[in-house]
Design an enzyme around this catalytic site. Sequence first.
Site, PDB file in Angstrom:
ATOM      1  N   ARG A   1       0.828  -1.217   0.000  1.00 27.93           N
ATOM      2  CA  ARG A   1       0.000   0.000   0.000  1.00 27.93           C
ATOM      3  C   ARG A   1       0.859   1.263   0.000  1.00 27.93           C
ATOM      4  O   ARG A   1       0.522   2.254  -0.634  1.00 27.93           O
ATOM      5  CB  ARG A   1      -0.949  -0.019   1.202  1.00 27.93           C
ATOM      6  CG  ARG A   1      -2.014  -1.103   1.031  1.00 27.93           C
ATOM      7  CD  ARG A   1      -2.871  -1.221   2.260  1.00 27.93           C
ATOM      8  NE  ARG A   1      -3.481   0.042   2.619  1.00 27.93           N
ATOM      9  CZ  ARG A   1      -3.809   0.381   3.870  1.00 27.93           C
ATOM     10  NH1 ARG A   1      -3.579  -0.458   4.860  1.00 27.93           N
ATOM     11  NH2 ARG A   1      -4.365   1.539   4.111  1.00 27.93           N
TER      12      ARG A   1
ATOM     13  N   VAL B   1      -4.773   7.493   5.571  1.00 28.81           N
ATOM     14  CA  VAL B   1      -3.381   7.520   6.034  1.00 28.81           C
ATOM     15  C   VAL B   1      -2.444   7.863   4.874  1.00 28.81           C
ATOM     16  O   VAL B   1      -1.228   7.752   4.999  1.00 28.81           O
ATOM     17  CB  VAL B   1      -2.986   6.141   6.647  1.00 28.81           C
ATOM     18  CG1 VAL B   1      -3.852   5.803   7.844  1.00 28.81           C
ATOM     19  CG2 VAL B   1      -3.068   5.010   5.601  1.00 28.81           C
TER      20      VAL B   1
ATOM     21  N   HIS C   1      -6.603   8.350  11.858  1.00 22.45           N
ATOM     22  CA  HIS C   1      -6.069   6.977  11.833  1.00 22.45           C
ATOM     23  C   HIS C   1      -4.580   6.921  11.523  1.00 22.45           C
ATOM     24  O   HIS C   1      -4.082   5.886  11.090  1.00 22.45           O
ATOM     25  CB  HIS C   1      -6.867   6.121  10.839  1.00 22.45           C
ATOM     26  CG  HIS C   1      -8.278   5.869  11.297  1.00 22.45           C
ATOM     27  ND1 HIS C   1      -9.295   5.491  10.435  1.00 22.45           N
ATOM     28  CD2 HIS C   1      -8.839   5.931  12.533  1.00 22.45           C
ATOM     29  CE1 HIS C   1     -10.419   5.346  11.122  1.00 22.45           C
ATOM     30  NE2 HIS C   1     -10.173   5.615  12.391  1.00 22.45           N
TER      31      HIS C   1
ATOM     32  N   CYS D   1      14.105  -3.415  13.641  1.00 13.18           N
ATOM     33  CA  CYS D   1      14.907  -2.302  14.148  1.00 13.18           C
ATOM     34  C   CYS D   1      16.272  -2.861  14.597  1.00 13.18           C
ATOM     35  O   CYS D   1      16.399  -4.075  14.821  1.00 13.18           O
ATOM     36  CB  CYS D   1      14.164  -1.706  15.338  1.00 13.18           C
ATOM     37  SG  CYS D   1      15.004  -0.366  16.180  1.00 13.18           S
TER      38      CYS D   1
ATOM     39  N   GLY E   1     -16.830  10.230   0.807  1.00  4.91           N
ATOM     40  CA  GLY E   1     -16.152   8.974   0.481  1.00  4.91           C
ATOM     41  C   GLY E   1     -15.847   8.088   1.664  1.00  4.91           C
ATOM     42  O   GLY E   1     -14.799   7.450   1.700  1.00  4.91           O
TER      43      GLY E   1
ATOM     44  N   ASN F   1     -20.889  10.816  -1.938  1.00  8.88           N
ATOM     45  CA  ASN F   1     -20.527   9.398  -2.012  1.00  8.88           C
ATOM     46  C   ASN F   1     -21.140   8.812  -3.285  1.00  8.88           C
ATOM     47  O   ASN F   1     -22.170   9.306  -3.757  1.00  8.88           O
ATOM     48  CB  ASN F   1     -21.055   8.644  -0.771  1.00  8.88           C
ATOM     49  CG  ASN F   1     -20.314   7.337  -0.518  1.00  8.88           C
ATOM     50  OD1 ASN F   1     -20.262   6.467  -1.375  1.00  8.88           O
ATOM     51  ND2 ASN F   1     -19.740   7.198   0.677  1.00  8.88           N
ATOM     52  N   VAL F   2     -20.548   7.757  -3.788  1.00  7.31           N
ATOM     53  CA  VAL F   2     -21.139   7.103  -4.966  1.00  7.31           C
ATOM     54  C   VAL F   2     -22.381   6.293  -4.580  1.00  7.31           C
ATOM     55  O   VAL F   2     -23.142   5.866  -5.439  1.00  7.31           O
ATOM     56  CB  VAL F   2     -20.121   6.196  -5.707  1.00  7.31           C
ATOM     57  CG1 VAL F   2     -19.046   7.036  -6.386  1.00  7.31           C
ATOM     58  CG2 VAL F   2     -19.489   5.176  -4.778  1.00  7.31           C
TER      59      VAL F   2
END
Length: 248
Positions: A75, A108, A124, A152, A191, A217-218
């Site tokens: 993502r 995000v 978020h 890390c 959305g 919105n759709v």
Amino acid sequence: MSNPSLDDQIETVVEKLLSAKSVVVFTGAGVSAESGVPTFRDKGGMWTKFKPEELANFDAFMKNPDLVTGWYSHRRKIMSEVKPNPGHYAVAELEKVFDDFCVITQNVDNLHRRAGSKKIFELHGNIERNYCITCKKNHDLTGNYSPQAIKCECGGLVRPDVVWFGEILPQDQYAGAVAAAESCDVFFSVGTSAVVYPAAYMIIYAKQAGAFVVEVNVDYTDLSHYANQTLLGNSGEILPRIVRKIKR
Ligand code: BJW
Ligand code: ZN
């Protein structure tokens, strides 16, 4: 009497905006869909294979860090390659028109900031920030799209600085967002399927405090009945139409 056309509905919203002092735009994944970022719950969304709770929670991360890290890397790569769309730019334009304006986003992906929005509450978190769960050190993962868990130097696992199910939202962002929702004259919900809480409370709080609530919105959502006006269509088309009219 026939139903008002989308043009008439937009005109009603524009009239409300022309007498508004304070405006809030609350957004979800749908506002970034036209940029090419998959949504969560639409058909073809990223969670058609996995349920949200199977990936976006701390236990899943500990049980299968490769799977969850791989999903976030995938993502992050998409989000680094896409650009803001006309919906994001229209929101940034609105901020220039109203002195009292903010974006409350569940996303995000940083696309509002990249489009020029300045006052943003991120409920978020932000996928571009990552930190070690053991020593809390921040890790810059720009260009690192590892399909495997990232460690890390201290040996701890690196996770995205996002809010997973069962986790508390960043308190400063949440408090600022609630205050804005409760004091605005016009509140846009754009959305979002409005099924994830406490984020979805923003719509309810705004309505209860007397705001004129506009949904873009759709499709209709679980909270459409709170909207004074639901504008059905792509946010990348509807938001620029509204902005063009208030700037005429
Ligand atoms: C278009 C379009 C176009 C498409 N134009 N539109 C009641 C009160 C409080 C909490 C709860 C509660 N009930 C249940 C809970 C718990 C839980 C929850 O909400 N569960 C529900 C799912 C049932 N909430 C939590 O766990 C939250 N934390 C919490 O409550 O802490 C307190 C606590 C702690 C400990 C114990 C108990 C309580 C945290 C929620 C975190 C959500 N995190 C995620 C992942 C973030 C990181 C990441 O990106 O990976 O946030 S889940 C995911 O859903 C993501 C999104 O921000 C969020 C909302 O999704 P969104 O944006 O609405 O996307 P979609 O896909 O659902 O919808 C897209 C919409 O766009 C659709 O409507 C389309 O039609 C539309 N669309 N194209 C316009 N072009
Ligand atoms: Zn560490």
